[in-house]
Design a protein around this motif. Structure first.
Motif, short mmCIF file in Angstrom:
data_model
loop_
_atom_site.label_atom_id
_atom_site.label_comp_id
_atom_site.label_asym_id
_atom_site.label_seq_id
_atom_site.Cartn_x
_atom_site.Cartn_y
_atom_site.Cartn_z
N SER A 21 0.84 -1.21 0.00
CA SER A 21 0.00 0.00 0.00
C SER A 21 0.86 1.25 0.00
N VAL A 195 -0.64 -1.07 -9.24
CA VAL A 195 -1.94 -1.29 -8.60
C VAL A 195 -2.49 -2.65 -8.99
N THR A 231 -7.29 -0.05 -2.50
CA THR A 231 -6.56 0.62 -3.57
C THR A 231 -6.86 2.11 -3.59
N ALA A 290 -8.71 -1.40 -10.43
CA ALA A 290 -9.05 -2.44 -9.45
C ALA A 290 -10.21 -3.30 -9.93
#
Length: 300
Positions: A21, A195, A231, A290
Motif C-alpha cells: 500500500s 496497482v 486501492t 481495481a
C-alpha cells in the motif's frame, strides 16, 4: 453489519499489505506530482504570455547619418519623414494604443543604464543611436500589420517586434511542460501496473476468504469492494502527498521568485484549482484498474 464487515476486512487488508500500500501511495504521489507540475507549467506559460504580450512593443527605428542599413542610403531621417511616420501611426488607431517617441539621447541613456557594466558599449556616442517610435498595440497578435506598413518606408531603418524574442522562450517553456506531462503519463502507467499487481497479490493471499464468501452467496460487489477501497485509500493518500508538495513548491519556491522578479507567476490558487481534477482522475484510475483486475482474476 455488512458495512462493519467490509470495514474490518479493509483494516485487515491494509495491515497485511502495508508495504505494498505504501508502494502504491508513493508511485501515485510521483505520478500526480509530475502531472501537476506539467499542468502548472502550462498555466505558468499562459500567465507569462498574458503578462508580456500586454507589454509587447513594436520598435520603429529611424535612419541615422552613419547607418549602414539598406533603407538608409540617403542619410538621416528628415523632419518631413518623421512627421509622416507619426501621422501614419496616429491613423492606425485603435490598433495603435500608444506611441512613445525616443530621441537619440534617450536611447543612449537607456543603453548605458542597461549595459553599464559592459565594456562593449563604452565607445558608443549618442549620435550613433537611432531615434525610434515604440508602439504599443491594443492587440499584440497583429504586430505584423505595423511591420508590413513601415518596413522599407522612407526614413525607417528597421522594424523590430519583441515577440521575436519572447516566442522562442515560451516555446522552450511549453516544451518543458509537455515533457513533464509525458513523464507523468509514464509514471501513471507504472502506477496502474503496480496497482494491478498489488491487487492480484492481495487477492491471491486472501483466496480462501473470497472462496468462503462465494460459498455463502456473497455478491460480486461485496467481494470486490474491500479490494477497491484498499486501492482507493492508497492512491488518495499518494495524491494528497503530491498536492502538498505542489502547494509547498508554489507557495515558497514560486512565491520567492514572484517577490524577486517583476513577472506574474502562478499562485497557490492555481494548485487548488487543479486539485479536484487530479483527485478525480486518480480516483477513477484506481477504481477502474481495481475493478478490471478483480473481474479478470477473481472472475466475479
Amino acid at each position: 453489519m455488512r458495512a462493519q464487515f467490509i470495514l474490518s476486512e479493509l483494516w485487515v487488508a491494509l495491515r497485511r499489505n502495508l508495504s505494498m500500500s505504501i508502494s502504491v501511495a508513493l508511485v501515485t504521489m510521483v505520478s500526480v506530482l509530475f502531472l501537476g507540475l506539467g499542468v502548472l507549467a502550462q498555466r505558468q506559460v499562459d500567465t507569462m504570455k498574458d503578462y508580456w504580450y500586454d507589454r509587447v512593443q513594436v520598435s520603429i527605428f529611424l535612419c541615422t547619418a552613419k547607418s549602414d542599413l539598406p533603407n538608409c542610403a540617403t542619410g538621416s531621417v528628415t523632419q518631413s519623414q518623421r512627421k509622416d511616420i507619426r501621422t501614419q501611426l496616429d491613423a492606425m488607431r485603435p490598433l495603435v494604443k500608444n506611441v512613445y517617441p525616443e530621441s537619440q539621447q534617450q536611447a543612449y541613456t537607456r543603453l548605458k543604464e542597461q549595459y553599464k557594466d559592459s565594456a562593449t558599449y563604452r565607445e558608443i556616442t549618442p549620435a550613433q543611436m537611432p531615434e525610434s517610435f515604440r508602439v504599443q498595440l491594443s492587440d499584440p497578435t497583429k504586430y505584423d500589420v505595423i511591420t508590413s506598413a513601415f518596413i522599407g518606408a522612407p526614413g525607417v531603418g528597421d522594424v523590430q517586434d519583441q515577440r521575436r524574442i519572447l516566442d522562442p522562450l515560451f516555446n522552450v517553456l511549453r516544451g518543458l511542460s509537455f515533457g513533464a506531462l509525458a513523464l507523468a503519463s509514464l509514471m501513471v502507467l507504472c502506477s496502474i501496473l503496480l496497482v494491478a499487481t498489488t491487487i492480484r497479490q492481495t487477492a491471491f493471499s486472501r483466496r480462501r476468504e473470497t472462496g468462503i464468501m462465494r460459498l455463502v452467496g456473497a455478491s460480486a460487489f461485496n467481494i470486490q469492494l474491500p479490494f477497491i477501497l484498499e486501492t482507493l485509500i492508497a492512491t488518495v493518500v499518494g495524491t494528497a502527498l503530491a498536492i502538498g508538495f505542489l502547494w509547498a513548491a508554489v507557495r515558497y519556491g514560486v512565491g520567492y521568485l514572484g517577490r524577486q522578479l517583476p513577472i506574474n507567476f502562478i499562485s497557490t490558487a492555481d494548485v487548488w484549482l487543479i486539485t479536484p481534477w487530479l483527485v478525480l482522475a486518480v480516483a477513477c484510475m484506481a477504481i477502474l484498474t481495481a475493478w478490471l483486475t478483480l473481474r479478470r482474476y477473481l472472475k466475479v
